[in-house]
Design a protein around this motif. Structure first.
Motif, PDB file in Angstrom:
ATOM      1  N   MET A   1      43.129 -27.023  40.988  1.00 14.55           N
ATOM      2  CA  MET A   1      42.424 -26.172  40.180  1.00 14.55           C
ATOM      3  C   MET A   1      43.376 -26.113  38.850  1.00 14.55           C
ATOM      4  N   THR A   2      42.710 -25.549  37.899  1.00 13.72           N
ATOM      5  CA  THR A   2      43.446 -25.398  36.351  1.00 13.72           C
ATOM      6  C   THR A   2      43.867 -23.754  36.478  1.00 13.72           C
ATOM      7  N   MET A 147      35.134 -21.983  43.101  1.00 17.10           N
ATOM      8  CA  MET A 147      35.551 -23.133  42.506  1.00 17.10           C
ATOM      9  C   MET A 147      34.487 -23.425  41.417  1.00 17.10           C
ATOM     10  N   VAL A 148      34.775 -23.715  40.010  1.00 18.15           N
ATOM     11  CA  VAL A 148      33.777 -23.878  39.171  1.00 18.15           C
ATOM     12  C   VAL A 148      34.107 -24.717  38.168  1.00 18.15           C
ATOM     13  N   ASP A 149      33.046 -25.544  37.458  1.00 16.06           N
ATOM     14  CA  ASP A 149      33.237 -26.555  36.583  1.00 16.06           C
ATOM     15  C   ASP A 149      33.812 -25.828  35.195  1.00 16.06           C
ATOM     16  N   GLY A 150      35.131 -26.464  35.084  1.00 11.83           N
ATOM     17  CA  GLY A 150      36.037 -25.933  34.211  1.00 11.83           C
ATOM     18  C   GLY A 150      35.726 -26.462  32.632  1.00 11.83           C
ATOM     19  N   GLY A 174      39.615 -20.582  40.954  1.00  9.56           N
ATOM     20  CA  GLY A 174      40.001 -21.344  39.616  1.00  9.56           C
ATOM     21  C   GLY A 174      39.027 -22.426  39.379  1.00  9.56           C
ATOM     22  N   SER A 175      39.271 -23.158  38.145  1.00  9.34           N
ATOM     23  CA  SER A 175      38.502 -24.108  37.387  1.00  9.34           C
ATOM     24  C   SER A 175      38.647 -25.339  37.818  1.00  9.34           C
ATOM     25  N   SER A 176      37.632 -26.344  37.962  1.00 11.73           N
ATOM     26  CA  SER A 176      37.852 -27.737  38.243  1.00 11.73           C
ATOM     27  C   SER A 176      38.568 -28.434  36.828  1.00 11.73           C
ATOM     28  N   ASN A 196      28.455 -28.768  35.950  1.00  9.61           N
ATOM     29  CA  ASN A 196      27.919 -27.554  35.392  1.00  9.61           C
ATOM     30  C   ASN A 196      27.400 -26.578  36.521  1.00  9.61           C
ATOM     31  N   SER A 197      28.376 -26.410  37.658  1.00 13.63           N
ATOM     32  CA  SER A 197      28.136 -25.971  38.691  1.00 13.63           C
ATOM     33  C   SER A 197      29.235 -25.005  39.381  1.00 13.63           C
TER      34      SER A 197
END
Length: 334
Positions: A1-2, A147-150, A174-176, A196-197
């Motif tokens: 994750m970023t 986890m969320v689309d970065g 965090g963001s992918s 987008n999810s």
């Protein structure tokens, strides 16, 4: 994750040493799930998280996860680097597993982040949290992991909605990512690949849990005001009524042509929310001389230049403060 300048993390396992199970394999391993399964315990698992190098074949890996770990849900995302056995690493696949004996979980996906309906997101979170509480009311520690689309640019929007539905349940995550390419990121839940999810895991635990956030940045007296911005694109066009990149460089005593990721990392900006300061990391300067940020930005926002405390000393001090009285080392999901 970023993660940009901050570490959003979870500690657990005070009463049960080694509550979480972990595994790690190279991103180019010919049979990564076989190797991960061999490293994980044979006990029943409730949830498996996979953090996957963008250089690995994510879609092939994801398709093989359904039912691979018994009845455990499997959530996966691509990364911008991994936190592994040797610290910050590249080209790895990291697995973190939650044994059924210590954890109860409920997971779901939030799709189409660009067209979210606030009340629906809130209601869904409430429904899942209520169902998990009914199932595992005897497990008194709880948290939510995201986890969320970065590349969605909707992280803050989504987390605000989720927080309203989750109530006192602490949320972190965090963001992918896809390294530093910013072109294509992926997530998957039980073999279903998506973009987008976001993926939400609600967790109740027998082990004491503490959600915390650390950064080693200290605000200075140098402040600036965002006077023109495009919040949807996270772009700042003007700072102090001057072109954004040029004014940021002037405040640093730099030539605007010198601005690059290393300068942004060395001279971060923070925004005060309540009693704490939060990082607003700069991603790049675009062709129009505007500053593109990694996180939410808006007109009228007051940004403060920050300076670095020694990162190693800061981390050692903060982690030592979380040490258990009996000397047992907590596990950290970061």
């Amino acid at each position: 994750m970023t993660v940009s300048g901050r570490e959003d993390t979870l500690t657990s396992g005070a009463q049960h040493s080694g509550a979480l199970r972990t595994a790690q394999v190279p991103g180019d391993h010919p049979a990564p799930l076989d190797a991960i399964s061999a490293q994980l315990s044979t006990e029943p698992l409730e949830l498996v998280l996979l953090f996957v190098s963008p250089n690995a074949d994510f879609q092939a890996l994801a398709r093989q996860t359904e039912g691979r770990f018994g009845g455990a849900d499997v959530l996966a995302c691509t990364t911008a680097g991994e936190i592994g056995r040797d610290g910050y690493e590249e080209d790895q696949i990291i697995a973190v597993a939650f044994p059924s004996a210590l954890f109860a979980t409920r997971t779901y996906a939030v799709e189409a982040l660009d067209t979210l309906e606030e009340q629906q997101v809130i209601d869904t979170a409430i429904q899942h949290r209520t169902a998990l509480t009914r199932r595992a009311s005897e497990l008194t520690w709880e948290f939510a992991f995201l986890m969320v689309d970065g590349l969605s640019l909707r992280e803050e929007h989504l987390t605000t909605m989720l927080a309203a539905g989750l109530g006192p349940m602490s949320l972190f995550g965090g963001s992918s990512g896809d390294g530093t390419a910013f072109r294509q990121t992926w997530l998957s839940r039980n073999g279903v690949v998506m973009r987008n999810s976001a993926l939400v895991a609600l967790v109740r635990s027998r082990c004491p849990v503490h959600v915390f956030s650390l950064d080693h940045l200290m605000p200075t007296d140098t402040r600036m005001v965002v006077t023109a911005a495009d919040p949807e694109r996270r772009v700042v066009q003007e700072i102090n009524a001057e072109p954004a990149a040029a004014e940021y460089a002037r405040l640093l005593g730099k030539d605007p042509n010198q601005l690059d990721p290393f300068i942004f990392a060395a001279h971060p900006v923070v925004v005060r929310l309540g009693d704490t300061h939060h990082v607003r990391a700069i991603r790049q300067v675009n062709d129009a001389g505007e500053l593109v940020f990694f996180s939410a930005i808006n007109e009228g926002m007051v940004l403060t230049l920050a300076k670095h405390e020694d990162i190693a000393e800061h981390l050692e001090r903060e982690l030592s403060a979380m040490a258990r009285p009996n000397g047992a080392a907590p596990q950290i999901l970061g």
